[in-house]
Write an enzyme that holds these catalytic residues in place. Structure first.
Site, mmCIF file in Angstrom:
data_model
loop_
_atom_site.group_PDB
_atom_site.id
_atom_site.type_symbol
_atom_site.label_atom_id
_atom_site.label_comp_id
_atom_site.label_asym_id
_atom_site.label_seq_id
_atom_site.Cartn_x
_atom_site.Cartn_y
_atom_site.Cartn_z
ATOM 1 N N ASP A 26 -24.906 18.623 5.415
ATOM 2 C CA ASP A 26 -25.381 18.724 4.211
ATOM 3 C C ASP A 26 -24.243 18.661 3.292
ATOM 4 O O ASP A 26 -23.106 18.523 3.431
ATOM 5 C CB ASP A 26 -26.068 20.182 3.914
ATOM 6 C CG ASP A 26 -26.596 20.499 2.727
ATOM 7 O OD1 ASP A 26 -27.483 19.778 2.283
ATOM 8 O OD2 ASP A 26 -26.305 21.737 2.090
ATOM 9 N N ASP A 28 -24.448 19.773 -0.930
ATOM 10 C CA ASP A 28 -24.139 20.830 -2.030
ATOM 11 C C ASP A 28 -23.836 22.060 -0.811
ATOM 12 O O ASP A 28 -24.693 22.604 -0.270
ATOM 13 C CB ASP A 28 -25.279 21.129 -2.737
ATOM 14 C CG ASP A 28 -25.705 19.974 -3.500
ATOM 15 O OD1 ASP A 28 -24.490 19.731 -4.401
ATOM 16 O OD2 ASP A 28 -26.829 19.594 -3.864
ATOM 17 N N ASP A 225 -25.326 25.050 5.165
ATOM 18 C CA ASP A 225 -25.187 26.280 4.390
ATOM 19 C C ASP A 225 -26.208 27.111 4.249
ATOM 20 O O ASP A 225 -26.224 28.342 3.882
ATOM 21 C CB ASP A 225 -24.313 26.095 3.192
ATOM 22 C CG ASP A 225 -25.155 25.535 2.180
ATOM 23 O OD1 ASP A 225 -25.569 24.654 2.246
ATOM 24 O OD2 ASP A 225 -25.503 26.255 0.944
#
Length: 342
Positions: A26, A28, A225
């Site tokens: 990922d 961001d 995250d």
């Protein structure tokens, strides 16, 4: 490794960048936040790449094109090619193209990344509900998207035009904090129309399919995250995952994770790719990891020992997830997390 019924994080004797051939990262909250590289990300990814691990960047953010994302990563010191980037815009464009003939008009509510992905699939982006679209697609359009765009989507969807969304992340990390994501915008149209979109992005199968098709990964490790997109997407795809605590998910949310949101591995940041992962073992009186022992007694967490904070958190995960079973642990972890500095 299946994550079904996981009650504790797994261990790995080998460094993760050696145990898996491809990291599905990922962006961001993992590689960068607010456009700036997250601490240790650049160096950790360089070591993983130099060691032979293929790095692919998988994002639910449909705003930017793969070319723009790759250029940004390269500027940050993470060399990347457009082919290394997989976006939810690409996944939703394929989903639409599978259902509509080439040349179909699609009402675009979003940014350049979504426009380019539609054109790549032979679809024709249009701007108005009056342009006779065969579908409506909604993706993150940046902070300056206007209510007028949501109105255009609502007009078409209310007439029965099929509605698609790149993703439904309610929030997105920024350099100033957590901002509304595409899911918040999708809710606006949902409230106005009562309709439900077909969704492509993480954690749903169309995004996993797009990622596998574009990377050819054989032993992938999802790195993210967010529990409800990255980790659930790995769970749905039947692949392993590494949660890093540099974005949306904090330690308290991790302890309360339901089975589909429980990662295979947990670490503070992307340096976790370069190391093995310690085993969590069940012992009489609790769960042990490193120098820590975690347990649940009298309706509260207990944590004894010392050592690395992440080891303490891994032990606490085992205690919390075992107690919760197929549900979510509802105990207050604030005192034990304070002990760990988390």
């Amino acid at each position: 490794m299946s994550q079904t019924g996981r009650i504790m994080p797994s261990g790995s004797e080998r460094a993760l960048n050696e145990a898996y051939d491809t990291a599905l990262l990922d962006l961001d909250g993992v590689v960068y936040a607010g456009g700036e590289a997250i601490a240790h990300a650049v160096d950790a990814l360089a070591v993983a790449r130099d060691g032979g691990m293929h790095l692919a960047y998988v994002t639910n953010n449909a705003l930017r094109t793969p070319d723009a994302v790759a250029a940004h990563l390269t500027e940050l010191g993470v060399p990347a090619e457009p082919a290394d980037v997989i976006t939810s815009a690409q996944a939703v464009a394929r989903l639409i193209a599978d259902q509509l003939p080439q040349g179909s008009r699609v009402l675009l509510i979003g940014g350049e990344g979504l426009r380019v992905a539609l054109i790549e699939r032979g679809l024709v982006p249009v701007e108005s509900a009056d342009d006779d679209p065969a579908a409506v697609v909604q993706g993150y359009g940046g902070p300056d998207i206007t209510w007028a765009r949501f109105a255009e989507a609502s007009y078409a969807v209310a007439r029965g035009v099929p509605w698609f969304a790149s993703n439904t992340d309610l929030t997105i990390p920024s350099g100033r904090g957590i901002a509304p994501g595409n899911g918040a915008a999708v809710e606006v149209v949902r409230i106005a129309t009562g309709a439900e979109p077909q969704v492509a992005g993480k954690p749903l199968p169309p995004m996993h399919r797009e990622t596998v098709l574009r990377t050819g990964a054989e032993r992938p490790l999802v790195v993210g995250d967010r529990l409800d997109t990255d980790i659930e997407g790995a769970f749905n795809g039947g692949v392993d995952s590494l949660l890093v605590l540099t974005g949306v998910t904090d330690a308290a949310r991790l302890l309360a994770a339901r089975p589909e949101h429980r990662p295979t591995f947990v670490d503070a940041d992307l340096r976790g790719l370069l190391t093995g992962q310690p085993e969590v073992a069940e012992r009489e009186g609790g769960f042990v990891c490193g120098g820590w022992t975690a347990s649940v007694a009298d309706g509260a967490f207990a944590l004894d020992g010392d050592g690395e904070a992440m080891d303490g958190l891994r032990a606490l995960c085992a205690a919390a997830w075992t107690r919760a079973g197929d549900g979510a642990c509802d105990l207050d972890p604030s005192k034990v997390l304070e002990l760990l500095g988390l």
